[in-house]
Write an enzyme that holds these catalytic residues in place. Structure first.
Site, short mmCIF file in Angstrom:
data_model
loop_
_atom_site.label_atom_id
_atom_site.label_comp_id
_atom_site.label_asym_id
_atom_site.label_seq_id
_atom_site.Cartn_x
_atom_site.Cartn_y
_atom_site.Cartn_z
N ASN A 158 0.35 -1.91 -3.33
CA ASN A 158 -0.07 -2.20 -4.70
C ASN A 158 -0.87 -3.49 -4.69
OD1 ASN A 158 1.35 -0.10 -6.48
ND2 ASN A 158 2.95 -0.80 -5.07
N GLU A 159 -2.17 -3.32 -4.57
CA GLU A 159 -3.07 -4.46 -4.45
C GLU A 159 -3.30 -5.09 -5.82
OE1 GLU A 159 -3.63 -5.53 -1.65
OE2 GLU A 159 -4.32 -4.04 -0.19
#
Ligand code: F6R
Length: 267
Positions: A158-159
């Protein structure tokens, strides 16, 4: 562990002498949970991470399996993520990583192991990701989620830009994450552009979360994740909302944290 963090209070950040000590602490917590569930004839659902950070945890779990009769017979696992596309037998695949570091060495039932696919046809990926979410729910949710943290502030993949409500999905990897992975793939161009990852919300639904961070290169992001404003620019910052989350860090990863943080509320 230092004096403050060894106090009998549940602290969100615990600083350990080194990575081994922190890893053993988590491994022993996982082992206790597995054994407690086994004694109640129940399964234990673990959320697992890959990368360099959790390797010592897996090593300790394998040792306990060999030397202390820790059985994985009642364990169900869900891994956070996998590169896309990638074949499971590829040296950089997280399937291979998990087999080599844990699953090949313990008595887990293979059908209880779940790792996002790196080979699902692209057009089937949305349905595949929904099924992954449904399966976690079908098993009653994740009892304990193990996490590392990327230098972008990612948890799973989850950037930055991943919102609090995200679920399992296909994502584009941040350029810094790809740069950090280049050593594993030989060169930057070989690092996949995409990955399938559990979402922030998937992770937040876990009953317990334990995040490990080791080394000076994690110090800045650990400090920001704990002290900056909670936002999608830094997905790990959302963990502060979780009622049973703990950071376990070594001295180097704790080096940007003010001493006052050990034992304070993070909200
Ligand atoms: C791995 C994962 C990633 C890593 C993170 C840190 O399954 O989800 O978030 O935990 O990139 O990687 P290492 O441990 O190699 O520094």
């Amino acid at each position: 562990m230092d004096d403050v963090a060894s106090a009998k209070v549940r602290l969100p950040v615990a600083r350990f002498r080194d990575a081994s000590e922190a890893s053993k602490r988590v491994a022993h917590e996982i082992a206790r949970l597995i054994r407690q569930r086994a004694s109640e004839n129940r399964r234990c659902v673990l959320g697992l991470a890959t990368g360099s950070t959790p390797i010592r945890v897996y090593r300790e779990l394998v040792r306990m399996h060999r030397e202390e009769n820790l059985s994985f017979f009642n364990v169900v696992t869900f891994n956070l993520d996998e590169y896309f596309p990638i074949k499971p037998e590829s040296p950089q695949s997280y399937h291979r990583f998990m087999n080599e570091n844990l699953f090949n060495h313990v008595d887990i039932i293979r059908s209880n192991v779940h790792i996002p696919s790196g080979t699902v046809p692209l057009e089937n990926a949305p349905g595949y990701c929904r099924d992954y979410e449904d399966l976690i729910l079908k098993f009653g949710g994740i009892d304990l989620q193990l996490l590392g943290i990327g230098r972008t502030g990612h948890i799973g993949f989850n950037e930055p830009g991943s919102t609090r409500d995200t679920l399992t999905r296909m994502v584009r990897l941040d350029s810094l994450t790809r740069k950090d992975a280049a050593k594993d793939f030989g060169e930057l161009d070989r690092v996949p552009l995409l990955a399938i990852t559990m979402g922030v919300d998937t992770i937040m639904q876990s009953k317990r979360i334990r995040l490990l961070a080791f080394g000076e290169h994690k110090a800045r992001i650990v400090q920001q994740a704990l002290q900056n404003r909670m936002s999608s620019a830094l997905p790990a910052s959302y963990l502060r909302q979780h009622p049973d989350m703990q950071y376990l860090v070594d001295g180097a990863a704790a080096s940007c944290l003010p001493p006052s943080i050990f034992g304070t509320s993070l909200q």
